[in-house]
Design a protein around this motif. Structure first.
Motif, PDB file in Angstrom:
ATOM      1  N   PHE A 197     -25.034  14.698  23.432  1.00 40.97           N
ATOM      2  CA  PHE A 197     -24.167  14.780  21.996  1.00 40.97           C
ATOM      3  C   PHE A 197     -24.564  15.829  21.127  1.00 40.97           C
ATOM      4  CE2 PHE A 197     -24.088  10.338  23.710  1.00 40.97           C
ATOM      5  CZ  PHE A 197     -21.866  10.571  23.813  1.00 40.97           C
ATOM      6  N   HIS A 246     -20.859  16.113  25.433  1.00 40.09           N
ATOM      7  CA  HIS A 246     -20.243  15.460  24.536  1.00 40.09           C
ATOM      8  C   HIS A 246     -19.924  15.189  23.329  1.00 40.09           C
ATOM      9  CE1 HIS A 246     -18.998  12.903  28.714  1.00 40.09           C
ATOM     10  NE2 HIS A 246     -20.227  13.280  28.819  1.00 40.09           N
ATOM     11  N   GLU A 247     -18.738  15.588  22.878  1.00 43.65           N
ATOM     12  CA  GLU A 247     -18.136  15.652  21.111  1.00 43.65           C
ATOM     13  C   GLU A 247     -18.481  14.522  20.361  1.00 43.65           C
ATOM     14  OE1 GLU A 247     -15.757  18.258  18.515  1.00 43.65           O
ATOM     15  OE2 GLU A 247     -14.922  17.883  20.860  1.00 43.65           O
ATOM     16  N   ASP A 248     -17.337  13.047  21.050  1.00 42.06           N
ATOM     17  CA  ASP A 248     -17.543  11.567  20.400  1.00 42.06           C
ATOM     18  C   ASP A 248     -19.080  10.949  20.735  1.00 42.06           C
ATOM     19  OD1 ASP A 248     -16.489   9.559  19.527  1.00 42.06           O
ATOM     20  OD2 ASP A 248     -14.789   9.567  20.284  1.00 42.06           O
ATOM     21  N   VAL A 249     -19.645  10.928  20.022  1.00 38.86           N
ATOM     22  CA  VAL A 249     -20.643   9.916  20.571  1.00 38.86           C
ATOM     23  C   VAL A 249     -20.610   8.288  20.592  1.00 38.86           C
ATOM     24  CG1 VAL A 249     -22.965   8.765  19.102  1.00 38.86           C
ATOM     25  CG2 VAL A 249     -21.937  11.222  18.409  1.00 38.86           C
TER      26      VAL A 249
END
Length: 340
Positions: free
Chosen positions: A141, A168-171
């Motif tokens: 992330f 990925h952007e959304d943890v």
């Protein structure tokens, strides 16, 4: 923890599974008596034919090596799969000057980290060499879903594939990633959580509840450099990378540098390098070079990469130098971007 002037450790032929604090953890500490006596240290570490899987830790999920003195390290025919960490999901390496670190025929697949180095994180001032290896299907992330290189570290990568790594952007999707099957591996496995259900609550509570805070802390330590960048390789701060006869392909970032991201006075030399079908929405679908230098040798191909809504489909440069050495041939073909 290793003490003494002459130590040899060899671990071969086995599985290392379901451990907290990394599957295989080596932290070398200075023995004051040895230092005062002036005895030369001889540390030799050999790891062969090991399968490290479903382990988790802070720095290094599968394997964590922190070496303060000169050492000779060989990691050969090992696989690090589906491990989890804050940094360095499959392998974390830190070595002071004077060490020799060789990784041969290593498979680093399907590992997940909160911050940097989904597959591999390398720092320190000793050179690390990768040969005939694969870094595939890892996730993070922060930056460097495949490989993260920092702190002036020299790294040589020969005949190695860095594939299908994703930032990925959304943890909050960490739990989903941990429970997904390992699709990139030739080894049939069930999901991480399904294999050891009893570990699921502890692991998810330990890492996912404070994931955003841990991510911010890790990125602040790097000077907040471009989160979401360098899905294949992320390198910064005077590091040096030489890639020979290797492939960086099918990696995906959510900011810049889908294949390779270089920042802050780093140097990369590509010799017979292929950068293929990597994506980044903002800039540098194949390569993003920021205040850095790139030297190309041999025959290099940069093709089918995409900066989806930005600039530099194949290569984006800002305050950088690109050199063609020794009659190098570099082909940019079928890259796409809104601008350039």
């Amino acid at each position: 923890a290793l003490y003494g002037s002459r130590i040899k450790v060899k671990v071969t032929d086995g599985d290392i599974l379901f451990n907290c604090g990394a599957g295989l953890f080596v932290k070398e500490t200075t023995n004051t008596a040895t230092v005062d006596s002036g005895v030369d240290r001889e540390l030799e570490l050999t790891f062969e034919n090991l399968h490290l899987m479903y382990n988790y830790g802070g720095a290094g999920g599968g394997m964590s090596l922190a070496l303060r003195n000169a050492a000779t390290v060989l990691v050969q025919s090992c696989a690090m799969r589906k491990n989890f960490a804050i940094k360095g999901g499959g392998i974390f390496l830190y070595a002071e000057p004077g060490s020799t670190i060789n990784l041969k025929e290593v498979q680093v697949e399907g590992n997940v980290v909160v911050a940097l180095g989904g597959g591999v994180s390398v720092s320190g001032l000793s050179k690390s060499e990768f040969l005939n290896s694969k870094v595939a299907g890892n996730a993070c992330f922060g930056g460097g879903a495949g490989v993260h290189i920092d702190g002036g570290t020299p790294v040589d990568i020969f005949v190695t594939e860095i594939l299908f790594n994703v930032i990925h952007e959304d943890v909050s999707t960490i739990a989903t990633l941990l429970s997904s099957p390992l699709s990139c591996s030739h080894v049939a496995t069930t999901s991480w959580c399904a294999v050891e259900p009893g570990m699921q609550p502890q692991v998810l509570a330990a890492f996912t509840e404070a994931a955003e805070e841990r991510l911010q802390a890790a990125m602040q330590a790097t000077g907040n450099q471009k989160r979401g960048s360098g899905a294949g390789i992320y390198m910064r701060a005077f590091s040096q990378l030489e890639m020979t006869n290797s492939l960086v392909a099918h990696n995906s970032a959510f900011h810049v540098g889908g294949g390779i991201f270089m920042d802050s006075q780093v140097l990369m030399m590509g010799d017979d390098l292929t950068v293929f079908n990597n994506t980044a929405p903002t800039s540098g679908g194949g390569l993003q070079v920021l205040q850095a230098s790139v030297h190309f040798k041999g025959v290099t191909s940069v093709s089918h990469n995409s900066a989806i809504t930005g600039k530099g489909g194949g290569l984006a440069c800002e305050r950088c130098k690109v050199w063609l050495l020794d009659l190098a041939t570099v082909t940019f073909e079928r890259n796409s971007a809104v601008n350039g």
